[in-house]
Design a protein around this motif. Sequence first.
Motif, PDB file in Angstrom:
ATOM      1  N   MET A 109       0.848  -1.186   0.000  1.00  0.00           N
ATOM      2  CA  MET A 109       0.000   0.000   0.000  1.00  0.00           C
ATOM      3  C   MET A 109       0.889   1.243   0.000  1.00  0.00           C
ATOM      4  SD  MET A 109      -3.411   0.738   1.104  1.00  0.00           S
ATOM      5  CE  MET A 109      -4.220   2.218   1.582  1.00  0.00           C
ATOM      6  N   PRO A 110       0.655   2.151  -0.933  1.00  0.00           N
ATOM      7  CA  PRO A 110       1.453   3.377  -0.997  1.00  0.00           C
ATOM      8  C   PRO A 110       1.227   4.235   0.254  1.00  0.00           C
ATOM      9  CG  PRO A 110       0.163   3.097  -3.002  1.00  0.00           C
ATOM     10  CD  PRO A 110      -0.306   2.072  -2.028  1.00  0.00           C
ATOM     11  N   THR A 111       2.276   4.936   0.642  1.00  0.00           N
ATOM     12  CA  THR A 111       2.151   5.855   1.769  1.00  0.00           C
ATOM     13  C   THR A 111       1.424   7.113   1.307  1.00  0.00           C
ATOM     14  OG1 THR A 111       4.219   7.023   1.319  1.00  0.00           O
ATOM     15  CG2 THR A 111       4.341   5.043   2.733  1.00  0.00           C
ATOM     16  N   ASP A 112       0.901   7.871   2.266  1.00  0.00           N
ATOM     17  CA  ASP A 112       0.245   9.138   1.942  1.00  0.00           C
ATOM     18  C   ASP A 112       1.207  10.060   1.205  1.00  0.00           C
ATOM     19  OD1 ASP A 112      -1.846   8.027   3.329  1.00  0.00           O
ATOM     20  OD2 ASP A 112      -1.913   9.550   4.908  1.00  0.00           O
ATOM     21  N   GLU A 113       2.463  10.062   1.624  1.00  0.00           N
ATOM     22  CA  GLU A 113       3.473  10.912   0.984  1.00  0.00           C
ATOM     23  C   GLU A 113       3.680  10.514  -0.477  1.00  0.00           C
ATOM     24  OE1 GLU A 113       8.150  11.251   1.487  1.00  0.00           O
ATOM     25  OE2 GLU A 113       7.063  11.994   3.254  1.00  0.00           O
ATOM     26  N   GLU A 114       3.742   9.214  -0.742  1.00  0.00           N
ATOM     27  CA  GLU A 114       3.898   8.740  -2.118  1.00  0.00           C
ATOM     28  C   GLU A 114       2.712   9.154  -2.982  1.00  0.00           C
ATOM     29  OE1 GLU A 114       6.369   4.586  -1.876  1.00  0.00           O
ATOM     30  OE2 GLU A 114       4.329   4.589  -1.071  1.00  0.00           O
ATOM     31  N   VAL A 115       1.520   9.043  -2.437  1.00  0.00           N
ATOM     32  CA  VAL A 115       0.313   9.421  -3.178  1.00  0.00           C
ATOM     33  C   VAL A 115       0.363  10.893  -3.551  1.00  0.00           C
ATOM     34  CG1 VAL A 115      -2.191   9.706  -2.995  1.00  0.00           C
ATOM     35  CG2 VAL A 115      -1.112   7.595  -2.185  1.00  0.00           C
ATOM     36  N   VAL A 116       0.694  11.738  -2.586  1.00  0.00           N
ATOM     37  CA  VAL A 116       0.749  13.178  -2.833  1.00  0.00           C
ATOM     38  C   VAL A 116       1.819  13.503  -3.870  1.00  0.00           C
ATOM     39  CG1 VAL A 116       1.330  15.401  -1.767  1.00  0.00           C
ATOM     40  CG2 VAL A 116      -0.231  13.825  -0.603  1.00  0.00           C
TER      41      VAL A 116
END
Length: 81
Positions: free
Chosen positions: A1-8
């Motif tokens: 699962m991608p981290t929130d930081e990666e998504v942003v």
Amino acid sequence: MPTDEEVVEVAADAAENVVFSRFDASDVEDVDVTVTFEDDVLEVDVYVNAPESRVDEKRVAEDAALAARSAVDDLFADDEN
């Protein structure tokens, strides 16, 4: 699962890529890409000010936001595989 930081980061990069693929950097007076991802909710706002260009700033901003959302969808799809 991608981290929130990666998504942003993925969303912001995709949006900026669309903006600068449609405008010469010298035509852009201001660009603002705001991305948040909290509680699995993605929000993307893109503002472009390029008054000397003949390209529709609003359309490009909308396309950039769509590209950001699509890039995040792809990120999650890749993670599932």
